[in-house]
Design an enzyme around this catalytic site. Structure first.
Site, short mmCIF file in Angstrom:
data_model
loop_
_atom_site.label_atom_id
_atom_site.label_comp_id
_atom_site.label_asym_id
_atom_site.label_seq_id
_atom_site.Cartn_x
_atom_site.Cartn_y
_atom_site.Cartn_z
N SER A 177 39.72 17.18 98.59
CA SER A 177 38.54 16.94 97.67
C SER A 177 38.94 16.32 96.53
O SER A 177 38.21 15.40 95.98
CB SER A 177 37.81 18.21 97.50
N ILE A 209 39.93 24.31 95.49
CA ILE A 209 41.11 24.67 96.43
C ILE A 209 41.38 23.45 97.37
O ILE A 209 42.48 23.69 98.03
CB ILE A 209 40.63 25.98 97.10
N SER A 210 40.66 22.63 97.64
CA SER A 210 40.96 21.55 98.47
C SER A 210 41.53 20.23 97.92
O SER A 210 40.82 19.71 97.34
CB SER A 210 39.61 21.28 99.27
N PRO A 211 42.75 20.21 98.36
CA PRO A 211 43.50 18.96 97.64
C PRO A 211 42.85 17.62 98.20
O PRO A 211 42.66 16.63 97.42
CB PRO A 211 44.94 19.20 98.25
N ASP A 248 35.39 21.58 96.55
CA ASP A 248 35.80 22.83 95.70
C ASP A 248 37.55 22.40 95.39
O ASP A 248 38.20 21.73 96.14
CB ASP A 248 36.06 23.69 97.07
#
Lengths: 257, 257
Positions: free
Chosen positions: B19, B15-17, B13
């Site tokens: 990731s 929104i996930s750093p 996602d």
């Protein structure tokens, strides 16, 4: 190896298998990286509840991931271990008081290391108890203490000063504040849950609490401090220290050019 | 590089750093390790709540550790980023529907990569919005799509089939079962919270849910499957694959003999 003096404090509990991995890696790299390693036996349950964290076992998916992860990780780290048949969160209280008594008794660092290792072995390799006096005695004898010494330490471990010491080291981890560079220049810092934590119009370096589990590793070099959680940040720790990382077993490099 | 065919699915996602870090490392190692990389855009909030996990920002100590950790980690990974001024857990719903529409539209993998990267850049580097149509349009154009293509994808992203697709990929992550070797032979498996999860008299290989956050990385090689959570398990992934790890930037090795 650089000549900078590097300080490393390892906060650990023998109930935590990842603490064991961190402990072995730091012991192995102590001379390789020229680090001044301080062992800080503490109580994981106090840190989990004190920081409002969720115990690893409270989430079934996380627990199963951990079981699967530990199988491969412990093999790769060269620290054979097997999940114990049961884990109670209070299992380590007597054991960590025993370890604290050894640290306070002023026993040499080698003894503290050997006793901690024997307790991890019992819990995470041979599936033995670590809550009863007979179990702690056995670990102490295996670590090279005499029967008299073990008896003295067992008695000491039940004393109020030792109970207080374990509590204070646990609080030291929980209350460890490390500066965090907050960006951008102007912001309301909103956390994911939507709460405003702090509002400030300038860039600030501000000391924040950062401990929510073990192993919790505090590193210092050239006036800079950085904390690391877990046993998967050694490569980054090497980068922070300006040292080389060749895998968890420096005598058998697994990470290569 | 071994010749084994290696499959890697990356559930992520924007929104996930963490990731983003995993995404860049896997893209860099794709040819180095000969991996067949499948990007699986999904919705982090659905996974956090679906697995009963605690959002990262719900714990102030964990949030501050993450802020501090990301500063050093993003520098070391060569993926400059800065904490956004605000993060709402629902911020990425429109963005991930947009990314899902691109994946479903059958655009080539390069476009999916470029659009995902542009969205991460907006959120985690240039502190720009990723919730509004104009923001998604800008990311699409920067990634090389034409104005017409972006408009078509924006419309598609609001359709029921795309909403359902994002939901189903998120559920695919949540419901991903991977076998775990449970030891010892006879046990009541007790988790840290004291609940009995399963009782069985024999050693069993049993498929368990293991997803509780992103990045969630499913690896397959020679009939074996293993999942990895986070962006700090690549050294272990290399070991699992029988490959070499030379740090997060294979063209600039940081991990050396």
């Amino acid at each position: 190896m650089s000549n900078s003096r590097k300080g490393v404090k390892l906060f650990y509990d023998v109930i935590s298998p990842y603490s064991w991995l961190a402990f072995e890696v730091l012991c192995r790299y102590r001379n390789v990286w020229n680090i001044d390693l301080t062992l800080k036996p503490a109580y994981l349950t106090g840190v989990i509840y004190g920081s409002g964290n969720q115990p690893a076992g409270a989430n079934p998916s996380k627990l199963m991931y951990m079981v699967s992860d530990l199988k491969l990780t412990s093999e790769y780290f060269g620290v054979p271990m097997f999940r114990p048949s049961s884990i109670s969160e209070k299992d380590s209280l007597n054991a960590m008081r025993f370890v604290t008594a050894i640290a306070e008794k002023g026993k040499d660092g080698d003894t503290l290391e050997r006793v901690s290792r024997e307790l991890w072995k019992r819990k995470w390799r041979t599936q033995q108890d670590i809550t009863q006096p007979a179990s702690l005695t056995d670990a102490g004898l295996k670590a090279g203490l005499s029967a008299n010494e073990v008896e003295e330490i067992l008695t000491l471990s039940k004393s109020q000063p030792i109970k207080d010491k374990l509590k204070s080291v646990t609080e030291e981890a929980l209350e460890y504040r490390v500066s965090v560079y907050l960006y951008p220049l102007s912001f309301p810092l909103k956390c994911l849950c939507g709460k405003n934590i702090i509002k400030h119009p300038y860039t600030i370096f501000f000391p924040f609490l950062q401990c929510f589990g073990f192993p919790f590793i505090v590193c210092n070099v050239n006036g800079k401090a950085k904390v690391f959680f877990g046993s998967d940040r050694f490569e980054l720790m090497a980068y922070f220290f300006g040292e080389k990382w060749v895998g968890p077993q420096p005598d058998k490099p697994t990470v290569q050019m």
